[in-house]
Enzyme design. Structure first.
Site, short mmCIF file in Angstrom:
data_model
loop_
_atom_site.label_atom_id
_atom_site.label_comp_id
_atom_site.label_asym_id
_atom_site.label_seq_id
_atom_site.Cartn_x
_atom_site.Cartn_y
_atom_site.Cartn_z
N ASN A 9 0.87 -1.18 0.00
CA ASN A 9 0.00 0.00 0.00
C ASN A 9 0.90 1.23 0.00
O ASN A 9 1.44 1.60 1.03
CB ASN A 9 -0.89 -0.04 1.25
N LYS A 11 0.03 4.19 -0.45
CA LYS A 11 -0.71 5.35 0.09
C LYS A 11 -0.51 6.58 -0.82
O LYS A 11 -0.39 6.42 -2.03
CB LYS A 11 -0.29 5.62 1.54
N HIS A 95 -9.81 0.64 4.24
CA HIS A 95 -8.61 0.90 5.02
C HIS A 95 -8.95 1.85 6.17
O HIS A 95 -9.79 2.74 6.01
CB HIS A 95 -7.52 1.51 4.13
N GLU A 97 -7.55 4.36 7.28
CA GLU A 97 -7.41 5.79 6.94
C GLU A 97 -8.62 6.28 6.15
O GLU A 97 -9.03 7.43 6.29
CB GLU A 97 -6.08 6.01 6.17
N GLU A 167 -5.81 -5.34 10.39
CA GLU A 167 -4.88 -4.25 10.66
C GLU A 167 -5.33 -3.49 11.91
O GLU A 167 -6.20 -2.60 11.81
CB GLU A 167 -4.86 -3.26 9.49
N GLY A 173 1.55 2.40 10.98
CA GLY A 173 2.48 3.52 10.91
C GLY A 173 3.08 3.92 12.25
O GLY A 173 3.67 4.99 12.37
N SER A 213 2.69 -1.81 10.53
CA SER A 213 4.11 -1.77 10.89
C SER A 213 4.87 -3.05 10.56
O SER A 213 5.79 -3.45 11.28
CB SER A 213 4.30 -1.41 12.37
P1 PGA Z 1 2.25 0.54 7.75
O1 PGA Z 1 0.81 0.66 7.06
O2 PGA Z 1 2.87 -0.72 7.24
O3 PGA Z 1 2.98 1.76 7.32
O4 PGA Z 1 2.00 0.48 9.23
C1 PGA Z 1 0.01 -0.47 6.84
C2 PGA Z 1 -1.26 -0.08 6.19
O5 PGA Z 1 -1.75 1.03 6.45
O6 PGA Z 1 -1.83 -0.84 5.39
#
Ligand code: PGA
Length: 252
Positions: A9, A11, A95, A97, A167, A173, A213
């Protein structure tokens, strides 16, 4: 029996030129890798360019979100047929976000999942509890609600073809993660749910990823769990060497 899946991803990172370069580097490093599937999910503006790099390779193109209608007066949105037209094979849906910054609700995630399946896009449906949910002991209830909403209205025989990414919001993050067994326990809750609401066969076939992460030095902890079939990787997927190493780790 379930093919491991690693999804990247990206983003809201990378304009076309660096996106194409990253995709080329990933493809080059995975030329001889078999045994795991890899999906790159660039921002919408780079889907076409990255799709051209991935065409004819084993690495699949995926989008980060989409609308549930196939067309219409939805300014700014992109539909499943439009993604298919660009060569997308998968799409990340729900997701955290999207849920927290853009108000995406369970019901919409369900509609999107049904649209993705109807257009033969592999939905990678994200679920996971917030830190407050976890503190309250509500992890299973939240994940259950999100999974059931996502799969509601899906034909039982299509259920096995979707992907669920567990997740935990507090792990995205942040550099913090649950332990492998903790993530595996929630993955098992999800699989049981799918057996109850779909079929035992579908539950066995569904791929459940861990996300939050994930990095080359901790992915083994999650890949080693019986109910976890791969990972959804954010930040660490922007490094071709690290991402390719994680795909190879998943391939076993
Ligand atoms: P990250 O994000 O690996 O940066 O924690 C994972 C995600 O949002 O799918």
């Amino acid at each position: 029996m379930r093919t491991p899946l690693l999804a990247a991803n990206w983003k809201m990172h990378l304009t076309r030129a660096p996106a194409v370069q990253l995709a080329r580097d990933v493809v080059a490093q995975l030329a001889d890798a078999t045994g795991a599937e890899a999906v790159l999910c660039p921002p919408a503006t780079a889907l076409d360019a990255v799709g051209r790099v991935l065409a004819g390779t084993r690495v699949l193109l995926g989008a980060q979100t989409m609308h549930w209608e196939h067309q219409g007066a939805y300014t700014g949105e992109i539909s499943a047929p439009m993604l298919v037209d660009l060569g997308c094979r998968a799409v990340i849906l729900g997701h955290s976000e999207r849920r927290s910054y853009f108000g995406e609700r369970d019901e919409e995630v369900g509609r999107k999942t049904r649209s993705a399946v109807a257009h033969d896009l592999l939905p990678i449906v994200c679920v996971g509890e917030s830190f407050a949910d976890r503190e309250r002991g509500d992890t299973d209830a939240v994940v259950t609600r999100q999974v059931l909403a996502a799969v509601s209205g899906l034909a039982r025989d299509r259920l096995g073809g979707i992907v669920i990414a567990y997740e935990p919001v507090w792990a995205i993050g942040t550099g913090r993660t649950p332990t492998g067994p903790e993530a595996d326990r929630v993955a098992a809750v999800i699989r049981t749910l799918l057996a109850e609401h779909g079929s035992a066969e579908a539950a066995r076939a569904v791929r459940i990823l861990y996300g939050g992460s994930v990095k080359p030095d901790n992915i083994g902890e999650f890949l080693g769990q019986p109910e976890i079939d791969g990972a959804l990787v954010g930040g660490a997927s922007l490094d071709a060497t690290g991402f390719a190493a994680m795909v190879r780790a998943a391939a076993g």
